[in-house]
Design a protein around this motif. Structure first.
Motif, short mmCIF file in Angstrom:
data_model
loop_
_atom_site.label_atom_id
_atom_site.label_comp_id
_atom_site.label_asym_id
_atom_site.label_seq_id
_atom_site.Cartn_x
_atom_site.Cartn_y
_atom_site.Cartn_z
N ALA A 1 1.44 10.50 2.11
CA ALA A 1 1.07 9.14 2.38
C ALA A 1 1.55 8.26 1.89
N CYS A 2 2.17 7.86 0.71
CA CYS A 2 2.79 7.23 -0.14
C CYS A 2 4.73 7.11 0.69
N GLU A 3 5.62 8.19 0.95
CA GLU A 3 6.31 8.37 2.07
C GLU A 3 5.83 7.09 3.32
N GLU A 4 4.66 7.60 3.98
CA GLU A 4 4.50 6.38 5.02
C GLU A 4 5.03 5.79 4.43
N GLY A 5 3.26 5.34 4.02
CA GLY A 5 2.86 3.68 3.69
C GLY A 5 4.40 2.96 2.61
N THR A 6 5.52 3.91 2.38
CA THR A 6 6.53 2.58 2.03
C THR A 6 7.35 1.95 3.61
N LYS A 7 6.83 2.47 5.35
CA LYS A 7 7.50 1.97 6.01
C LYS A 7 6.72 0.88 6.31
N HIS A 8 5.71 0.59 5.29
CA HIS A 8 4.79 -0.44 5.50
C HIS A 8 4.64 -1.42 4.27
N SER A 9 5.31 -1.09 3.34
CA SER A 9 5.40 -2.19 2.32
C SER A 9 5.44 -3.66 2.31
N GLY A 10 6.59 -3.88 2.99
CA GLY A 10 7.67 -5.50 3.31
C GLY A 10 8.47 -5.35 2.21
N VAL A 11 8.76 -6.84 2.01
CA VAL A 11 9.97 -6.82 1.67
C VAL A 11 9.60 -8.13 0.32
N TYR A 12 8.78 -7.72 -1.39
CA TYR A 12 8.63 -9.24 -2.27
C TYR A 12 9.53 -10.42 -2.82
N ASP A 13 8.68 -11.06 -2.07
CA ASP A 13 9.01 -12.40 -2.44
C ASP A 13 8.56 -12.98 -4.11
N PRO A 14 8.72 -12.63 -5.13
CA PRO A 14 8.18 -13.51 -5.98
C PRO A 14 7.80 -14.86 -6.06
N SER A 15 7.86 -16.28 -5.07
CA SER A 15 7.60 -17.24 -5.22
C SER A 15 7.10 -17.11 -4.26
N GLU B 1 -3.65 22.95 4.38
CA GLU B 1 -2.95 21.94 4.56
C GLU B 1 -2.81 21.51 5.37
N ASN B 2 -3.59 22.80 6.39
CA ASN B 2 -3.83 22.60 7.97
C ASN B 2 -5.40 21.67 8.05
N LEU B 3 -5.97 20.88 7.86
CA LEU B 3 -6.98 20.74 8.31
C LEU B 3 -6.67 19.66 8.73
N SER B 4 -7.55 19.34 10.10
CA SER B 4 -6.84 18.50 10.91
C SER B 4 -6.97 16.74 10.79
N TYR B 5 -7.73 16.23 9.45
CA TYR B 5 -7.92 15.27 9.59
C TYR B 5 -6.05 14.27 9.00
N TYR B 6 -5.69 15.69 8.37
CA TYR B 6 -4.38 14.89 7.77
C TYR B 6 -3.15 14.42 9.04
N CYS B 7 -4.10 14.94 10.57
CA CYS B 7 -3.00 15.04 11.40
C CYS B 7 -3.25 13.12 12.18
N GLN B 8 -4.84 12.80 11.56
CA GLN B 8 -5.22 11.79 12.38
C GLN B 8 -3.86 10.78 12.11
N PRO B 9 -4.27 9.75 12.65
CA PRO B 9 -3.62 8.72 12.57
C PRO B 9 -4.72 7.47 12.07
N TYR B 10 -3.73 6.57 11.32
CA TYR B 10 -4.74 5.66 10.50
C TYR B 10 -5.08 4.56 11.11
N PRO B 11 -6.10 4.08 9.94
CA PRO B 11 -7.45 3.91 9.43
C PRO B 11 -7.50 4.66 9.88
N LYS B 12 -7.81 5.51 9.02
CA LYS B 12 -9.15 6.80 8.63
C LYS B 12 -9.55 6.85 7.29
#
Length: 421
Positions: A287-301, A221-232
């Protein structure tokens, strides 16, 4: 509306085999909205010889690496020919191949995948697209993960797409994406250590017998990669240098079927597997929790409209589509779903065809966009200086005379580009 039929090829770091998928794409080229229909699929498993050659590739001399590069190209060319013959398919508009990643160090400006396009094209009667990652890395991007650049078009009804391959990665509807952590590349090897006849931990049975090792989990859990910002992004090099020393500090990384026998002298293998499942599930849920901040709103049309809408807890943004070999690991999925539920993230149900072949489907689509002259890798995903049209186009030795519509379209594009230059 336009319809094209193509084949996508994908080989991942878990060394499960070569995934091949024939897909029919239908869409409006002006509006750039596309749907697909899977026509044929097959996975060509790697035999023991190919597994050993691919697993030891990073130790080869320059000459031996080039030889493997060409040998693997012929292997893929023969696999395509056999697949088409077995399915009685004589016509294809194009083939698109990701290749097999050997080196991936975007911070050093390099990435390399096995699979020479000109060699493969000698087996085909239609254009081939390969070499998707290099241009993006040259533009300062990560060159990976690339699947989210296609998922944003083909799977925009869900907020997140998660792939549990050799390395787990996630992509959100607005194009944000990154590699999360090692996944099957480690779990498969632990299974092989426990049972030399096993290629993977079926249903997570090995991990289910183990106990979590708190000290090992804390180190992971303490691997430094996880603290790096994305994109990665991650490569096998990182797994070898960062993950395996934690799992067993006394033994270097090697495939167990190679000449040196890999053992674990410090820890019980089942405990290592259980600990790593806990680590993977924790990292992915975060990661998925972070990803939901960028998932927007779905417009099916208009699915692509969601790419510019504001994030919010509305329909679509809290659902995740999970694919890849790890999705068949019942023990991993049980713990992952529990952690996702705690974060109010729902798992989107799908069929095994999507689970097993989504990466091949997406790379077929990225190849189609390359051939149409449309952007297929996005700076918001990889961190490159600009969006790009990635892929090298290789013409076959002889075009299929009956497959004229798409080839004439490509010639039109070439003439148009020449007139603009």
């Amino acid at each position: 509306m336009s319809t094209y039929t193509g084949m996508g090829l994908m080989s991942g770091t878990s060394l499960d085999g070569l995934d091949m998928c024939v897909v029919e794409f239908t869409g409006d080229e002006n509006c750039d909205i596309w749907s697909y229909r899977v026509l044929e699929t097959v996975t060509v498993p790697y035999d023991a010889e190919w597994k050993e050659r691919l697993s030891n590739v990073m130790t080869l001399s320059g000459l031996d690496l080039i030889k493997l590069h060409y040998d693997y190209s012929h292997f893929m060319g023969r696999a395509i020919t056999k697949f088409m013959k077995d399915k009685n398919r004589t016509q294809m508009d194009f083939v698109s191949s990701h290749g097999h990643t050997v080196f991936h160090k975007p911070e050093e400006g390099l990435t390399f995948q096995l699979g020479d396009g000109e060699v493969m094209a000698s087996y085909l009667k239609c254009p081939l697209v390969t070499n998707f990652r290099v241009k993006d890395v040259a533009l300062g991007g990560q060159g990976a993960p690339l699947a989210p650049s296609g998922e944003r078009f083909l799977y925009s009804s869900v907020g997140l797409c998660l792939n549990l391959g050799g390395i787990a990665n996630v992509g959100s509807r607005d194009g944000k994406a990154w590699d999360i952590c090692a996944c099957n590349s480690v779990l498969n090897k632990l299974a092989k250590i426990s049972d030399p006849a096993a290629d993977f931990d079926k249903n997570g049975q090995l991990a289910a017998r183990g106990q979590i090792l708190p000290d090992v989990l804390a180190s992971l859990e303490n691997l430094s990669y996880y603290c790096q910002p994305y994109p990665k992004s991650l490569g096998v090099e990182w797994v070898n240098s960062e993950v395996w020393p934690i799992l067993d500090r006394s033994v270097g990384y090697r495939w167990p079927w190679s000449k040196r026998v890999l053992q674990t002298n410090k820890h019980n293998v089942a405990d290592l597997a259980r600990t790593f499942v806990e680590h993977v599930a924790t990292r992915i849920a975060e990661a998925c929790e972070e990803g939901t901040k960028h998932s927007g709103v779905y417009d099916p049309s208009n699915p692509l409209a969601s790419l510019v809408l504001s994030p919010g807890k509305q329909h679509g943004d809290s659902r995740v589509l999970i694919t890849g070999g790890g999705a068949h690991n019942k023990f991993l999925m049980k713990h992952l779903k529990e952690k996702l539920k705690e974060k109010l993230i729902e798992v989107e149900e799908t069929d095994d065809e999507v689970v097993d072949f989504k990466e091949a489907i997406v790379f077929a689509y990225l190849g189609l966009r390359c051939l149409m002259g449309k952007e297929n890798v996005f700076a918001s995903t990889t961190g490159a200086r600009e969006n790009g049209i990635a892929g090298s186009i290789h013409q076959p030795a002889l075009l299929n005379p009956s497959a004229t519509s798409m080839h004439s379209h490509f010639r039109f594009l070439m003439r148009r580009q020449s007139s603009l230059s």
